[in-house]
Design a protein around this motif. Structure first.
Motif, PDB file in Angstrom:
ATOM      1  N   ALA A  24      53.990  -0.314  -2.420  1.00  0.00           N
ATOM      2  CA  ALA A  24      52.610   0.178  -2.462  1.00  0.00           C
ATOM      3  C   ALA A  24      52.265   0.809  -3.809  1.00  0.00           C
ATOM      4  N   THR A  25      53.224   0.809  -4.721  1.00  0.00           N
ATOM      5  CA  THR A  25      53.080   1.472  -6.026  1.00  0.00           C
ATOM      6  C   THR A  25      52.600   2.922  -5.880  1.00  0.00           C
ATOM      7  N   LEU A  26      53.292   3.622  -5.005  1.00  0.00           N
ATOM      8  CA  LEU A  26      53.048   5.044  -4.764  1.00  0.00           C
ATOM      9  C   LEU A  26      54.348   5.799  -4.976  1.00  0.00           C
ATOM     10  N   SER A  40      45.736  12.630   2.727  1.00  0.00           N
ATOM     11  CA  SER A  40      44.385  12.273   3.135  1.00  0.00           C
ATOM     12  C   SER A  40      44.375  10.902   3.804  1.00  0.00           C
ATOM     13  N   ARG A  42      41.812   9.190   3.635  1.00  0.00           N
ATOM     14  CA  ARG A  42      40.835   8.515   2.785  1.00  0.00           C
ATOM     15  C   ARG A  42      41.415   8.443   1.382  1.00  0.00           C
ATOM     16  N   GLY A  43      40.829   7.630   0.577  1.00  0.00           N
ATOM     17  CA  GLY A  43      41.276   7.541  -0.804  1.00  0.00           C
ATOM     18  C   GLY A  43      42.249   6.410  -1.036  1.00  0.00           C
ATOM     19  N   TYR A  44      42.981   6.509  -2.132  1.00  0.00           N
ATOM     20  CA  TYR A  44      43.811   5.377  -2.560  1.00  0.00           C
ATOM     21  C   TYR A  44      45.111   5.222  -1.784  1.00  0.00           C
ATOM     22  N   VAL A  45      45.677   6.280  -1.214  1.00  0.00           N
ATOM     23  CA  VAL A  45      46.972   6.164  -0.528  1.00  0.00           C
ATOM     24  C   VAL A  45      46.894   5.229   0.676  1.00  0.00           C
ATOM     25  N   GLY A  47      44.785   2.913   1.357  1.00  0.00           N
ATOM     26  CA  GLY A  47      44.471   1.571   0.886  1.00  0.00           C
ATOM     27  C   GLY A  47      45.681   0.890   0.269  1.00  0.00           C
ATOM     28  N   SER A  48      46.453   1.636  -0.500  1.00  0.00           N
ATOM     29  CA  SER A  48      47.662   1.082  -1.104  1.00  0.00           C
ATOM     30  C   SER A  48      48.683   0.717  -0.039  1.00  0.00           C
ATOM     31  N   ARG A  50      48.041  -0.058   3.115  1.00  0.00           N
ATOM     32  CA  ARG A  50      47.513  -1.210   3.848  1.00  0.00           C
ATOM     33  C   ARG A  50      47.764  -2.505   3.081  1.00  0.00           C
ATOM     34  N   ARG A  51      47.497  -2.488   1.776  1.00  0.00           N
ATOM     35  CA  ARG A  51      47.714  -3.691   0.966  1.00  0.00           C
ATOM     36  C   ARG A  51      49.187  -4.089   0.943  1.00  0.00           C
TER      37      ARG A  51
END
Length: 72
Positions: A24-26, A40, A42-45, A47-48, A50-51
């Motif tokens: 997830a590049t986190l 959160s 919401r936000g990028y976490v 979404g990352s 999920r992708r």
């Protein structure tokens, strides 16, 4: 994406938190925090995450249980 769904999917795929973070590049701490409900929703976490799951073939509909994508 909820923390519970994230943990479930990660375990179903046999991934460690470290592996999910890489896919997830986190950071690992971002994945841990999210799974503990400290991040959160919401936000990028989310979404990352999920992708990363979708790239692994998991099809996620908003109101349905996740399932593995199959060829038609």
């Amino acid at each position: 994406m909820t923390p519970e769904r994230c943990r479930f999917l990660r375990r179903q795929l046999g991934w460690s938190q470290e592996a999910l973070a890489e896919k997830a590049t986190l950071s690992v701490s971002a994945v841990r925090s999210f799974e503990l409900g400290r991040g959160s929703s919401r936000g990028y976490v989310p979404g990352s995450l999920r992708r990363a799951f979708e790239a692994a073939g998991v099809r996620m509909d908003s109101d349905e249980a996740p399932r593995t994508a199959t060829a038609d």
